[in-house]
Design an enzyme around this catalytic site. Sequence first.
Site, PDB file in Angstrom:
ATOM      1  N   ASN A   1       0.860  -1.043  -0.074  1.00 36.81           N
ATOM      2  CA  ASN A   1      -0.066   0.050  -0.011  1.00 36.81           C
ATOM      3  C   ASN A   1       0.989   1.267   0.067  1.00 36.81           C
ATOM      4  OD1 ASN A   1      -1.785   2.043   0.522  1.00 36.81           O
ATOM      5  ND2 ASN A   1      -2.452   1.131   2.561  1.00 36.81           N
ATOM      6  N   TRP A   2       0.865   1.825  -0.987  1.00 33.60           N
ATOM      7  CA  TRP A   2       1.841   3.096  -1.255  1.00 33.60           C
ATOM      8  C   TRP A   2       1.240   4.224  -0.681  1.00 33.60           C
ATOM      9  CZ3 TRP A   2       4.068   3.301  -6.893  1.00 33.60           C
ATOM     10  CH2 TRP A   2       4.860   2.145  -7.329  1.00 33.60           C
ATOM     11  N   LYS A   3       0.149   4.111  -0.078  1.00 33.51           N
ATOM     12  CA  LYS A   3      -0.674   5.461   0.292  1.00 33.51           C
ATOM     13  C   LYS A   3      -0.469   6.658  -0.404  1.00 33.51           C
ATOM     14  CE  LYS A   3      -0.286   3.048   4.853  1.00 33.51           C
ATOM     15  NZ  LYS A   3      -0.363   3.128   6.447  1.00 33.51           N
TER      16      LYS A   3
ATOM     17  N   HIS B   1      -9.690   0.942   4.845  1.00 32.35           N
ATOM     18  CA  HIS B   1      -8.285   1.247   5.344  1.00 32.35           C
ATOM     19  C   HIS B   1      -8.548   2.299   6.500  1.00 32.35           C
ATOM     20  CE1 HIS B   1      -4.328   2.546   6.594  1.00 32.35           C
ATOM     21  NE2 HIS B   1      -3.840   1.251   5.862  1.00 32.35           N
TER      22      HIS B   1
ATOM     23  N   GLU C   1      -7.198   4.660   7.690  1.00 27.74           N
ATOM     24  CA  GLU C   1      -6.836   5.826   7.382  1.00 27.74           C
ATOM     25  C   GLU C   1      -8.266   6.627   6.775  1.00 27.74           C
ATOM     26  OE1 GLU C   1      -3.178   5.240   5.519  1.00 27.74           O
ATOM     27  OE2 GLU C   1      -2.459   4.726   7.439  1.00 27.74           O
TER      28      GLU C   1
ATOM     29  N   GLU D   1      -5.601  -5.031  10.277  1.00 29.85           N
ATOM     30  CA  GLU D   1      -4.416  -3.998  10.393  1.00 29.85           C
ATOM     31  C   GLU D   1      -4.979  -3.294  11.744  1.00 29.85           C
ATOM     32  OE1 GLU D   1      -2.451  -2.708   6.503  1.00 29.85           O
ATOM     33  OE2 GLU D   1      -4.341  -1.254   6.922  1.00 29.85           O
TER      34      GLU D   1
ATOM     35  N   GLY E   1       2.290   2.159  10.865  1.00 28.40           N
ATOM     36  CA  GLY E   1       3.395   3.327  10.892  1.00 28.40           C
ATOM     37  C   GLY E   1       3.816   3.668  12.335  1.00 28.40           C
TER      38      GLY E   1
ATOM     39  N   SER F   1       3.250  -2.109  10.322  1.00 24.82           N
ATOM     40  CA  SER F   1       4.496  -2.107  10.598  1.00 24.82           C
ATOM     41  C   SER F   1       5.243  -3.710  10.245  1.00 24.82           C
ATOM     42  CB  SER F   1       5.068  -1.996  11.843  1.00 24.82           C
ATOM     43  OG  SER F   1       4.534  -0.744  12.314  1.00 24.82           O
TER      44      SER F   1
ATOM     45  N   GLY G   1       2.825  -1.106   4.254  1.00 26.39           N
ATOM     46  CA  GLY G   1       3.187   0.298   4.189  1.00 26.39           C
ATOM     47  C   GLY G   1       4.341   0.855   3.927  1.00 26.39           C
ATOM     48  N   GLY G   2       4.963   1.266   4.906  1.00 23.92           N
ATOM     49  CA  GLY G   2       6.338   1.733   4.716  1.00 23.92           C
ATOM     50  C   GLY G   2       7.483   0.790   4.181  1.00 23.92           C
TER      51      GLY G   2
HETATM   52  P1  13P Z   1       2.756   0.268   7.772  1.00 26.16           P
HETATM   53  O1  13P Z   1       3.460  -1.071   7.186  1.00 26.16           O
HETATM   54  O2  13P Z   1       3.535   1.207   7.270  1.00 26.16           O
HETATM   55  O3  13P Z   1       2.547   0.240   9.273  1.00 26.16           O
HETATM   56  O4  13P Z   1       1.514   0.310   7.086  1.00 26.16           O
HETATM   57  C1  13P Z   1       0.402  -0.523   7.171  1.00 26.16           C
HETATM   58  C2  13P Z   1      -0.705  -0.223   6.618  1.00 26.16           C
HETATM   59  O5  13P Z   1      -1.464   0.710   6.767  1.00 26.16           O
HETATM   60  C3  13P Z   1      -0.863  -0.875   5.192  1.00 26.16           C
HETATM   61  O6  13P Z   1      -2.061  -0.723   4.701  1.00 26.16           O
END
Ligand code: 13P
Length: 256
Positions: free
Chosen positions: A10-12, A100, A102, A172, A178, A218, A239-240
Site C-alpha cells: 500500500n503506497w498510500k 483502510h 486511514e 490492520e 506506521g 509495521s 505500508g512503509g
Molecule cells: P505500515 O506497514 O507502514 O505500518 O502500514 C501498514 C498499512 O497501513 C498498510 O495498509
Amino acid sequence: MKRKPMMAGNWKMNNTISEGVVLAQQICNRFEKDWGEDVDVVLCTPFLDLKPAWTVVDFENLPIYIGAQNCYWEEAGAFTGEISVGMLKEARVTHCIIGHSERRTLFGELNEDVNKKAKALLAQKMTPIICVGESLSVRDEGTHLEYVCAQVKAAFAGIDDIDAKNCVVAYEPIWAIGTGRTATPEQAQEVCAAIRSTLAELYGQEIADGMRVLYGGSMNTGNVEGLLAMEDIDGGLIGGAALKAESFVELIKACL
Ligand code: 13P
C-alpha cells in the site's frame, strides 16, 4: 488448507508518477517470473500511478497485480473527486483496498460504505481487500475481537458465498500502523483466526478456509517470518516497507 499467500504494497499517498514508475521498475528488476505461482503480489498505488505502474509491469511481462486504495460505488455521475470501479477496471486494476483505517478515521468512511464498495468491486469481478482493525483504546478495553468481527460482518452484509471467495480481508490494528509497533505473531493470529471463524459463520468452514486473511501494521523484513508462520495469516498488507524495492521484494520472498 494451503492458501496462496498475498503480498500487497500500500503506497498510500506516496510517489508521483515518475517516482512510481521508478519504484515499479525497481521491483520488476528484482522479481522472478515464477514467483507468481507461489504468491500473489499487488502494488496498490495512488490513482495517478495506476496506469504507469501497470505499463511497467506489462512491459516486463511479470505476474504482478495493480490495485487501487479506494473507489466509489456509483457507476458515474455527479460525485466530484471520486473514482468509479469501472474507471479502475479500464486502467487494468484488479484489486482495491477498501475500509483502510486511514480512510475510516481521516475521511469518515463507514462500515456501510465499505460494504457498498465491496459489492461494486465484486460486480466488476475485482478483488476487494477489506481492511479491519481496532484502535488502541478498543484493544485496551479487551473488546478487539468483537469489534473486528463486527466490522467483518458489516463489510460482508448481503454478499453471497460465490462473491465472498473473491474477497481478501486485511487485519490492520490501528496502533501498529506506521508506528513501528507490530502486533506479536500471537496477537495477530488471535484476531486473524477470529476473522476466519466469522467468515465460517457466514459462509461455512470450507469457503472460510479458502479465503485469505492478511496482516498489516509495521510488517518488515525482521518480523515477517514469525507472522507468516501463523496458521491464519496468509500474507501482508505493507505500508512503509513497500516503498523501497529491496524491502518489499524481501517480504515477497518470505512467501516463497
Ligand atoms: P505500515 O506497514 O507502514 O505500518 O502500514 C501498514 C498499512 O497501513 C498498510 O495498509
